[in-house]
Design a protein around this motif. Structure first.
Motif, mmCIF file in Angstrom:
data_model
loop_
_atom_site.group_PDB
_atom_site.id
_atom_site.type_symbol
_atom_site.label_atom_id
_atom_site.label_comp_id
_atom_site.label_asym_id
_atom_site.label_seq_id
_atom_site.Cartn_x
_atom_site.Cartn_y
_atom_site.Cartn_z
ATOM 1 N N GLU A 28 33.002 31.269 41.771
ATOM 2 C CA GLU A 28 33.967 31.839 41.333
ATOM 3 C C GLU A 28 33.831 31.873 39.681
ATOM 4 O O GLU A 28 33.502 30.791 39.080
ATOM 5 C CB GLU A 28 35.181 31.025 41.492
ATOM 6 N N PHE A 29 34.151 33.100 39.449
ATOM 7 C CA PHE A 29 33.774 33.370 37.848
ATOM 8 C C PHE A 29 34.784 34.556 37.623
ATOM 9 O O PHE A 29 34.901 35.468 37.984
ATOM 10 C CB PHE A 29 32.419 34.015 37.771
ATOM 11 N N ASN A 30 35.443 34.043 36.490
ATOM 12 C CA ASN A 30 36.795 34.900 36.018
ATOM 13 C C ASN A 30 37.585 35.017 37.098
ATOM 14 O O ASN A 30 38.188 34.132 37.724
ATOM 15 C CB ASN A 30 36.280 36.095 35.342
ATOM 16 N N ASN A 31 37.717 36.513 37.413
ATOM 17 C CA ASN A 31 38.862 36.970 38.521
ATOM 18 C C ASN A 31 37.538 37.412 39.846
ATOM 19 O O ASN A 31 38.376 37.825 40.802
ATOM 20 C CB ASN A 31 39.711 37.793 38.229
ATOM 21 N N TYR A 32 36.542 36.917 39.653
ATOM 22 C CA TYR A 32 35.527 37.355 40.757
ATOM 23 C C TYR A 32 35.123 36.173 41.726
ATOM 24 O O TYR A 32 35.020 35.177 41.187
ATOM 25 C CB TYR A 32 34.517 37.973 40.250
ATOM 26 N N GLN A 33 34.990 36.487 43.022
ATOM 27 C CA GLN A 33 34.624 35.370 43.847
ATOM 28 C C GLN A 33 33.263 36.176 44.415
ATOM 29 O O GLN A 33 33.485 36.817 45.273
ATOM 30 C CB GLN A 33 35.537 35.036 45.175
ATOM 31 N N ILE A 34 31.979 35.449 43.956
ATOM 32 C CA ILE A 34 30.898 36.031 44.192
ATOM 33 C C ILE A 34 29.927 35.220 45.449
ATOM 34 O O ILE A 34 29.917 34.006 45.212
ATOM 35 C CB ILE A 34 29.809 36.133 42.909
ATOM 36 N N ASN A 35 29.746 36.033 46.259
ATOM 37 C CA ASN A 35 28.874 35.496 47.281
ATOM 38 C C ASN A 35 27.531 35.854 47.451
ATOM 39 O O ASN A 35 27.270 37.147 47.590
ATOM 40 C CB ASN A 35 29.634 35.912 48.828
ATOM 41 N N LEU A 36 26.568 34.884 47.090
ATOM 42 C CA LEU A 36 25.355 35.316 46.752
ATOM 43 C C LEU A 36 24.582 35.452 48.335
ATOM 44 O O LEU A 36 24.838 34.607 49.157
ATOM 45 C CB LEU A 36 24.565 33.924 46.007
ATOM 46 N N PHE A 37 23.783 36.583 48.273
ATOM 47 C CA PHE A 37 22.966 36.647 49.370
ATOM 48 C C PHE A 37 21.955 35.362 49.631
ATOM 49 O O PHE A 37 21.473 34.986 48.659
ATOM 50 C CB PHE A 37 22.203 38.000 49.405
ATOM 51 N N ASN A 38 21.740 34.984 50.801
ATOM 52 C CA ASN A 38 20.449 33.980 51.010
ATOM 53 C C ASN A 38 19.381 34.683 50.992
ATOM 54 O O ASN A 38 19.186 35.999 51.209
ATOM 55 C CB ASN A 38 20.774 33.082 52.326
ATOM 56 N N LEU A 53 18.968 45.903 41.600
ATOM 57 C CA LEU A 53 18.787 44.973 42.583
ATOM 58 C C LEU A 53 20.008 44.430 42.979
ATOM 59 O O LEU A 53 20.791 43.450 42.327
ATOM 60 C CB LEU A 53 17.796 43.912 41.930
ATOM 61 N N LEU A 54 20.511 44.464 44.171
ATOM 62 C CA LEU A 54 21.503 43.809 44.976
ATOM 63 C C LEU A 54 21.354 42.587 45.462
ATOM 64 O O LEU A 54 20.262 42.342 46.120
ATOM 65 C CB LEU A 54 21.850 44.868 46.242
ATOM 66 N N PHE A 55 22.096 41.701 44.980
ATOM 67 C CA PHE A 55 22.130 40.162 45.411
ATOM 68 C C PHE A 55 23.239 39.708 45.766
ATOM 69 O O PHE A 55 23.152 38.204 46.147
ATOM 70 C CB PHE A 55 21.403 39.422 44.144
ATOM 71 N N GLY A 56 24.231 40.427 45.959
ATOM 72 C CA GLY A 56 25.436 39.512 46.344
ATOM 73 C C GLY A 56 26.521 40.344 46.572
ATOM 74 O O GLY A 56 26.540 41.687 46.517
ATOM 75 N N SER A 57 27.819 39.811 46.985
ATOM 76 C CA SER A 57 28.942 40.763 47.201
ATOM 77 C C SER A 57 30.303 40.068 46.648
ATOM 78 O O SER A 57 30.240 38.761 46.337
ATOM 79 C CB SER A 57 29.046 41.096 48.805
ATOM 80 N N LEU A 58 31.151 40.713 46.423
ATOM 81 C CA LEU A 58 32.547 39.952 46.119
ATOM 82 C C LEU A 58 33.734 40.025 47.369
ATOM 83 O O LEU A 58 33.101 40.559 48.588
ATOM 84 C CB LEU A 58 33.358 41.042 45.174
ATOM 85 N N ALA A 59 34.584 39.198 47.151
ATOM 86 C CA ALA A 59 35.470 39.000 48.403
ATOM 87 C C ALA A 59 36.188 40.186 48.903
ATOM 88 O O ALA A 59 36.257 40.435 50.162
ATOM 89 C CB ALA A 59 36.723 38.004 47.774
ATOM 90 N N TRP A 65 26.708 43.563 37.426
ATOM 91 C CA TRP A 65 27.422 44.521 37.789
ATOM 92 C C TRP A 65 27.920 44.487 38.922
ATOM 93 O O TRP A 65 27.369 43.965 40.111
ATOM 94 C CB TRP A 65 26.890 45.945 37.483
ATOM 95 N N GLU A 66 29.101 45.264 39.413
ATOM 96 C CA GLU A 66 29.637 45.260 40.690
ATOM 97 C C GLU A 66 29.754 47.048 41.062
ATOM 98 O O GLU A 66 30.036 47.867 40.046
ATOM 99 C CB GLU A 66 31.173 45.094 40.877
ATOM 100 N N TYR A 67 29.661 47.288 42.276
ATOM 101 C CA TYR A 67 29.714 48.470 42.621
ATOM 102 C C TYR A 67 30.533 48.622 43.802
ATOM 103 O O TYR A 67 30.712 48.027 44.760
ATOM 104 C CB TYR A 67 28.206 48.919 43.351
ATOM 105 N N TRP A 68 31.790 49.678 43.548
ATOM 106 C CA TRP A 68 32.801 49.677 44.476
ATOM 107 C C TRP A 68 32.242 50.813 45.592
ATOM 108 O O TRP A 68 31.751 51.990 45.225
ATOM 109 C CB TRP A 68 34.066 50.234 43.916
ATOM 110 N N LEU A 69 32.414 50.252 46.981
ATOM 111 C CA LEU A 69 31.960 51.388 48.007
ATOM 112 C C LEU A 69 32.829 52.348 48.196
ATOM 113 O O LEU A 69 32.443 53.423 48.765
ATOM 114 C CB LEU A 69 31.993 50.366 49.290
#
Length: 241
Positions: free
Chosen positions: A128-138, A190-196, A212-216
């Motif tokens: 949890e960082f600021n208003n983001y919930q970051i899910n790291l890829f394993n 380099l993609l390494f995670g996703s947001l909620a 950075w975040e990338y909106w789909l």
């Protein structure tokens, strides 16, 4: 006659499962072997790695047909079990070598804090960082095949399919400001995670590994943090396994 089965595992390795007759002078029975071969996409590791499992059968002519039928049914079921066992034994080492090869090929160094963090979990980690919930890829899912791309470089595909949503095909618009960034720069991320909410999280190689975040939905981007250390320092690990 030997019988081989070839399958690809999730890291892009071509795995050969098969049986070969014993060499002259060897004990009765057959050797069951697994050969790991690099695919063309991943050429950086050494080739020809082999694991040998020996199985011995003692039979006479009257038992030959029954034994052959037994082996056929037995190996049909056991191939999948062997694959899972081998993956668990070798996957982590192979992936770490692959991360090193990415560094060499792209002439980069992943943030040490990121490499240390990814070694602390096996399935997932949520920060949890600021208003983001970051899910790291394993480690494993970094190399999942998505439309022909390993997940870590999937931005190349996403930017291309969303270019018609941009004001110009060679730019990517920012949703955190009125500016934009060259599309080739974003593709090299380099993609390494996703947001909620499903957005992608990536390292920008041309901005000292900023996050950075990338909106789909619209293909736009926004900056999350200056670096991975900032996320660890001011964020909070809320779950991992």
């Amino acid at each position: 006659m030997s019988k081989d089965v070839y399958v690809y595992d999730i890291t892009g390795l071509l795995i050969c499962l098969g049986r070969q007759p014993p060499l002259a002078g060897s004990p009765p029975g057959r050797k069951i072997y697994l050969s790991l071969h690099r695919s063309r996409q991943l050429r950086t590791l050494s080739t020809g790695t082999q694991l040998f499992i020996t199985e011995s059968f003692h039979r006479d002519k009257a038992q030959a047909e029954a034994h052959d039928k037994f082996r056929e049914a037995y190996w049909k079921n056991v191939h999948g079990i062997i694959l899972e066992v081998v993956k668990k034994l070798i996957l982590k080492g192979l992936i770490m070598k692959e991360l090193s090869s990415i560094e060499r090929n792209l002439n980069i160094l992943f943030p040490q804090s990121y490499k240390n963090t990814i070694n602390k979990f096996q399935l997932f980690m949520e920060i949890e960082f600021n208003n983001y919930q970051i899910n790291l890829f394993n480690e494993e899912s970094l190399f999942d095949n998505l439309n022909g791309f390993p997940q870590w470089c999937y931005l190349k595909y996403l930017v291309d399919i969303n270019k018609e949503k941009q004001q110009m095909p060679n730019i990517v618009e920012r949703h955190d400001s009125n500016g934009y960034i060259d599309s080739e720069r974003v593709k090299r991320g380099l993609l390494f995670g996703s947001l909620a909410d499903g957005a992608c999280v990536y390292f920008d190689l041309e901005d000292d590994f900023s996050i950075w975040e990338y909106w789909l939905d619209d293909g736009s981007i926004g900056k999350i943090a200056d670096n991975f250390d900032e996320i660890l320092e001011y964020g909070k690990i809320i779950d991992f396994e």
